[in-house]
Design a protein around this motif. Structure first.
Motif, PDB file in Angstrom:
ATOM      1  N   GLU A 134       0.835  -1.195   0.000  1.00  0.00           N
ATOM      2  CA  GLU A 134       0.000   0.000   0.000  1.00  0.00           C
ATOM      3  C   GLU A 134       0.874   1.250   0.000  1.00  0.00           C
ATOM      4  O   GLU A 134       2.037   1.203   0.429  1.00  0.00           O
ATOM      5  CB  GLU A 134      -0.913   0.007   1.231  1.00  0.00           C
ATOM      6  N   PRO A 135       0.340   2.351  -0.496  1.00  0.00           N
ATOM      7  CA  PRO A 135       1.104   3.597  -0.478  1.00  0.00           C
ATOM      8  C   PRO A 135       1.629   3.904   0.928  1.00  0.00           C
ATOM      9  O   PRO A 135       0.892   3.803   1.910  1.00  0.00           O
ATOM     10  CB  PRO A 135       0.085   4.643  -0.934  1.00  0.00           C
ATOM     11  N   GLY A 136       2.897   4.250   0.996  1.00  0.00           N
ATOM     12  CA  GLY A 136       3.515   4.555   2.288  1.00  0.00           C
ATOM     13  C   GLY A 136       4.366   3.427   2.835  1.00  0.00           C
ATOM     14  O   GLY A 136       5.223   3.663   3.695  1.00  0.00           O
ATOM     15  N   ASP A 137       4.127   2.194   2.378  1.00  0.00           N
ATOM     16  CA  ASP A 137       4.958   1.074   2.819  1.00  0.00           C
ATOM     17  C   ASP A 137       6.402   1.313   2.391  1.00  0.00           C
ATOM     18  O   ASP A 137       6.663   1.840   1.307  1.00  0.00           O
ATOM     19  CB  ASP A 137       4.457  -0.246   2.223  1.00  0.00           C
ATOM     20  N   GLN A 138       7.339   0.912   3.242  1.00  0.00           N
ATOM     21  CA  GLN A 138       8.744   1.163   2.953  1.00  0.00           C
ATOM     22  C   GLN A 138       9.460  -0.079   2.420  1.00  0.00           C
ATOM     23  O   GLN A 138       9.126  -1.214   2.775  1.00  0.00           O
ATOM     24  CB  GLN A 138       9.465   1.675   4.194  1.00  0.00           C
ATOM     25  N   ILE A 139      10.431   0.179   1.563  1.00  0.00           N
ATOM     26  CA  ILE A 139      11.277  -0.870   0.975  1.00  0.00           C
ATOM     27  C   ILE A 139      12.725  -0.474   1.234  1.00  0.00           C
ATOM     28  O   ILE A 139      13.135   0.655   0.940  1.00  0.00           O
ATOM     29  CB  ILE A 139      11.045  -0.994  -0.544  1.00  0.00           C
ATOM     30  N   SER A 140      13.489  -1.397   1.794  1.00  0.00           N
ATOM     31  CA  SER A 140      14.900  -1.149   2.051  1.00  0.00           C
ATOM     32  C   SER A 140      15.737  -1.991   1.088  1.00  0.00           C
ATOM     33  O   SER A 140      15.494  -3.190   0.937  1.00  0.00           O
ATOM     34  CB  SER A 140      15.258  -1.522   3.498  1.00  0.00           C
ATOM     35  N   VAL A 141      16.706  -1.337   0.441  1.00  0.00           N
ATOM     36  CA  VAL A 141      17.599  -2.042  -0.473  1.00  0.00           C
ATOM     37  C   VAL A 141      19.046  -1.694  -0.115  1.00  0.00           C
ATOM     38  O   VAL A 141      19.401  -0.509  -0.045  1.00  0.00           O
ATOM     39  CB  VAL A 141      17.333  -1.675  -1.944  1.00  0.00           C
ATOM     40  N   VAL A 142      19.850  -2.718   0.111  1.00  0.00           N
ATOM     41  CA  VAL A 142      21.261  -2.517   0.423  1.00  0.00           C
ATOM     42  C   VAL A 142      22.097  -2.864  -0.802  1.00  0.00           C
ATOM     43  O   VAL A 142      21.938  -3.943  -1.377  1.00  0.00           O
ATOM     44  CB  VAL A 142      21.702  -3.394   1.617  1.00  0.00           C
ATOM     45  N   THR A 143      22.965  -1.958  -1.205  1.00  0.00           N
ATOM     46  CA  THR A 143      23.879  -2.184  -2.316  1.00  0.00           C
ATOM     47  C   THR A 143      25.293  -1.817  -1.859  1.00  0.00           C
ATOM     48  O   THR A 143      25.515  -1.488  -0.688  1.00  0.00           O
ATOM     49  CB  THR A 143      23.508  -1.341  -3.548  1.00  0.00           C
ATOM     50  N   GLY A 144      26.217  -1.833  -2.802  1.00  0.00           N
ATOM     51  CA  GLY A 144      27.577  -1.440  -2.479  1.00  0.00           C
ATOM     52  C   GLY A 144      27.698   0.024  -2.109  1.00  0.00           C
ATOM     53  O   GLY A 144      28.755   0.470  -1.638  1.00  0.00           O
ATOM     54  N   GLN A 145      26.631   0.822  -2.289  1.00  0.00           N
ATOM     55  CA  GLN A 145      26.630   2.238  -1.940  1.00  0.00           C
ATOM     56  C   GLN A 145      25.877   2.508  -0.644  1.00  0.00           C
ATOM     57  O   GLN A 145      25.627   3.657  -0.299  1.00  0.00           O
ATOM     58  CB  GLN A 145      26.021   3.059  -3.082  1.00  0.00           C
ATOM     59  N   GLY A 146      25.514   1.443   0.090  1.00  0.00           N
ATOM     60  CA  GLY A 146      24.841   1.602   1.375  1.00  0.00           C
ATOM     61  C   GLY A 146      23.381   1.178   1.336  1.00  0.00           C
ATOM     62  O   GLY A 146      22.923   0.499   0.410  1.00  0.00           O
ATOM     63  N   GLU A 147      22.626   1.604   2.359  1.00  0.00           N
ATOM     64  CA  GLU A 147      21.196   1.271   2.450  1.00  0.00           C
ATOM     65  C   GLU A 147      20.368   2.398   1.855  1.00  0.00           C
ATOM     66  O   GLU A 147      20.629   3.573   2.090  1.00  0.00           O
ATOM     67  CB  GLU A 147      20.777   1.053   3.902  1.00  0.00           C
ATOM     68  N   HIS A 148      19.343   2.011   1.093  1.00  0.00           N
ATOM     69  CA  HIS A 148      18.493   2.978   0.409  1.00  0.00           C
ATOM     70  C   HIS A 148      17.036   2.686   0.766  1.00  0.00           C
ATOM     71  O   HIS A 148      16.613   1.522   0.759  1.00  0.00           O
ATOM     72  CB  HIS A 148      18.707   2.896  -1.102  1.00  0.00           C
ATOM     73  N   ILE A 149      16.291   3.728   1.062  1.00  0.00           N
ATOM     74  CA  ILE A 149      14.904   3.569   1.487  1.00  0.00           C
ATOM     75  C   ILE A 149      13.965   4.113   0.416  1.00  0.00           C
ATOM     76  O   ILE A 149      14.126   5.246  -0.065  1.00  0.00           O
ATOM     77  CB  ILE A 149      14.642   4.299   2.820  1.00  0.00           C
ATOM     78  N   TYR A 150      12.993   3.303   0.047  1.00  0.00           N
ATOM     79  CA  TYR A 150      11.963   3.703  -0.909  1.00  0.00           C
ATOM     80  C   TYR A 150      10.604   3.692  -0.215  1.00  0.00           C
ATOM     81  O   TYR A 150      10.373   2.921   0.733  1.00  0.00           O
ATOM     82  CB  TYR A 150      11.916   2.738  -2.095  1.00  0.00           C
ATOM     83  N   GLU A 151       9.713   4.521  -0.709  1.00  0.00           N
ATOM     84  CA  GLU A 151       8.350   4.573  -0.194  1.00  0.00           C
ATOM     85  C   GLU A 151       7.379   4.270  -1.332  1.00  0.00           C
ATOM     86  O   GLU A 151       7.421   4.920  -2.381  1.00  0.00           O
ATOM     87  CB  GLU A 151       8.056   5.953   0.394  1.00  0.00           C
ATOM     88  N   VAL A 152       6.534   3.271  -1.126  1.00  0.00           N
ATOM     89  CA  VAL A 152       5.593   2.842  -2.160  1.00  0.00           C
ATOM     90  C   VAL A 152       4.612   3.964  -2.463  1.00  0.00           C
ATOM     91  O   VAL A 152       4.061   4.603  -1.557  1.00  0.00           O
ATOM     92  CB  VAL A 152       4.824   1.578  -1.710  1.00  0.00           C
ATOM     93  N   ILE A 153       4.387   4.186  -3.771  1.00  0.00           N
ATOM     94  CA  ILE A 153       3.399   5.203  -4.171  1.00  0.00           C
ATOM     95  C   ILE A 153       2.172   4.568  -4.828  1.00  0.00           C
ATOM     96  O   ILE A 153       1.158   5.239  -5.028  1.00  0.00           O
ATOM     97  CB  ILE A 153       4.012   6.255  -5.117  1.00  0.00           C
ATOM     98  N   GLY A 154       2.255   3.280  -5.173  1.00  0.00           N
ATOM     99  CA  GLY A 154       1.073   2.644  -5.743  1.00  0.00           C
ATOM    100  C   GLY A 154       1.366   1.327  -6.438  1.00  0.00           C
ATOM    101  O   GLY A 154       2.515   0.998  -6.744  1.00  0.00           O
ATOM    102  N   VAL A 155       0.288   0.574  -6.653  1.00  0.00           N
ATOM    103  CA  VAL A 155       0.335  -0.699  -7.387  1.00  0.00           C
ATOM    104  C   VAL A 155      -0.442  -0.501  -8.672  1.00  0.00           C
ATOM    105  O   VAL A 155      -1.519   0.111  -8.667  1.00  0.00           O
ATOM    106  CB  VAL A 155      -0.304  -1.846  -6.566  1.00  0.00           C
ATOM    107  N   ARG A 156       0.080  -0.990  -9.785  1.00  0.00           N
ATOM    108  CA  ARG A 156      -0.624  -0.810 -11.060  1.00  0.00           C
ATOM    109  C   ARG A 156      -0.577  -2.075 -11.911  1.00  0.00           C
ATOM    110  O   ARG A 156       0.306  -2.922 -11.757  1.00  0.00           O
ATOM    111  CB  ARG A 156      -0.059   0.376 -11.841  1.00  0.00           C
ATOM    112  N   TYR A 157      -1.564  -2.149 -12.805  1.00  0.00           N
ATOM    113  CA  TYR A 157      -1.718  -3.285 -13.701  1.00  0.00           C
ATOM    114  C   TYR A 157      -1.758  -2.776 -15.138  1.00  0.00           C
ATOM    115  O   TYR A 157      -1.721  -1.566 -15.378  1.00  0.00           O
ATOM    116  CB  TYR A 157      -2.998  -4.053 -13.361  1.00  0.00           C
ATOM    117  N   ALA A 158      -1.862  -3.704 -16.067  1.00  0.00           N
ATOM    118  CA  ALA A 158      -1.919  -3.320 -17.482  1.00  0.00           C
ATOM    119  C   ALA A 158      -3.090  -2.372 -17.714  1.00  0.00           C
ATOM    120  O   ALA A 158      -4.217  -2.625 -17.269  1.00  0.00           O
ATOM    121  CB  ALA A 158      -2.073  -4.565 -18.351  1.00  0.00           C
TER     122      ALA A 158
END
Length: 282
Positions: A134-158
Motif C-alpha cells: 500500500e502507499p507509504g509502505d517502505q522498501i529497504s535495499v542494500v547495495t555497495g553504496q549503502g542502504e536505500h529507502i523507498y516509499e511505495v506510491i502505488g500498485v498498477r496493472y496493465a
C-alpha cells in the motif's frame, strides 16, 4: 500386447511421468533450489560488502561485466515479509535464484529508474504478495553504496496510468511480478516506489533496453538451453526403454531397484529444463 499398443502405452506413461516431474519440480523442488541459492548468495554478498567490492555498476570492482546471477543487492519489504538477495539479470534461469535486477536500469539507490523482477509462485515466490503493498509502505535495499529507502506510491496493472516520469536527481524503484492464480500467470503487476533517502551517483551501464535480450523481458521464457532439454529427453526415453526391457527379462523387483533412480534423475532433468522455458515471472 501388440507392438502398437506397447508403443501407445509407453508414450502415455512417458507423458504422465513428464507431467508429474514438472509438477514436482515447480511446486516442491524449485522452492528448495531457491532456498539453497539464497544462502549461497547471502554469504557471497555479505563478504563483498565487508571487503568493499560489492558492484555499483554493470561491472564488478575490477570493471569486468557482471555475469547473470551475480548478487547486486539485498531487498527487504517488512510489510509482506520479503528478505531476498537480488541478482543481476532477469531471465527465467536467473530468477530461479531470487529477484533479478534488469540490466538496462540503474541499481537501486541511484538516480533514475531501477527495475527488479521476481517470481510470484515458483522458486520461492519471493514477490507472491506484491499486490498487498500500500502507499507509504517502505522498501529497504542494500547495495555497495549503502542502504536505500523507498516509499511505495502505488500498485498498477496493465492499462493503469503510470506515475509521472522521475525527474533528474531523483530515484524510483519498480518491482514486477506475475498476477493471477499461482503457477497460472495472467498478466503483470507493478509496484512503484520513490527513493526517500540520499540519492547516489549512477554507475556505468552498457546495456540499453533496445539491446536487452528477449529472455530478460517480462513474462519471457529462456530457450537458450533447449539443447540440454533435447539431451535430457533422450536420456529419459532411453531409461524408459531400458526399464521396459528389464521388466520383461529381469522382473519387477530388479527393474525397480535399478531403473527407478535413473528415471527419477532423467525426469527431474527434463522438468528443470522445461521450467526454464516457462514465463520468468511465474
Amino acid at each position: 500386447m501388440s507392438a502398437r499398443r506397447l508403443v501407445i502405452r509407453n508414450g502415455v506413461t512417458l507423458l504422465a511421468l513428464l507431467a508429474l516431474f514438472l509438477f514436482l519440480n515447480v511446486t516442491v523442488l524449485s522452492q528448495i533450489q531457491h532456498a539453497v541459492a539464497q544462502v549461497e548468495l547471502r554469504s557471497q554478498f555479505t563478504e563483498q560488502l565487508a571487503e568493499g567490492t560489492a558492484p555499483v555498476s554493470e561491472g564488478d570492482f575490477e570493471d569486468v561485466l557482471l555475469t547473470d546471477g551475480d548478487p547486486v543487492a539485498r531487498i527487504e519489504i517488512p510489510a509482506i515479509g520479503v528478505d531476498e538477495l537480488v541478482v543481476e539479470g532477469t531471465s527465467a534461469t536467473v530468477l530461479t535464484k531470487g529477484p533479478g535486477h534488469r540490466r538496462d536500469t540503474n541499481l537501486p539507490g541511484q538516480s533514475g529508474v531501477s527495475v527488479i523482477m521476481g517470481r510470484s509462485a515458483a522458486y520461492g515466490g519471493p514477490f507472491a504478495r506484491l499486490q498487498q503493498l500500500e502507499p507509504g509502505d517502505q522498501i529497504s535495499v542494500v547495495t555497495g553504496q549503502g542502504e536505500h529507502i523507498y516509499e511505495v506510491i502505488g500498485v498498477r496493472y496493465a492499462g493503469d496510468t503510470a506515475p509521472a516520469a522521475v525527474t533528474a536527481g531523483h530515484g524510483r524503484l519498480i518491482l514486477e511480478t506475475a498476477r493471477g492464480a499461482p503457477f497460472v500467470p495472467s498478466g503483470i503487476v507493478r509496484v512503484d516506489a520513490n527513493l526517500v533517502s540520499e540519492v547516489q551517483t549512477p554507475g556505468q551501464r552498457d546495456t540499453l533496453y533496445r539491446s536487452l535480450s528477449p529472455e530478460q523481458k517480462e513474462m519471457a521464457g529462456d530457450t537458450r538451453t533447449v539443447w540440454a532439454l533435447v539431451f535430457a529427453l533422450q536420456f529419459l526415453i532411453v531409461a524408459e526403454i531400458g526399464a521396459a526391457w528389464s521388466l520383461r527379462r529381469m522382473g519387477r523387483a530388479k527393474t525397480w531397484l535399478v531403473f527407478a533412480p535413473v528415471i527419477l534423475l532423467a525426469g527431474l532433468l527434463v522438468a528443470d529444463q522445461l521450467t526454464r522455458m516457462l514465463p520468468n515471472l511465474m
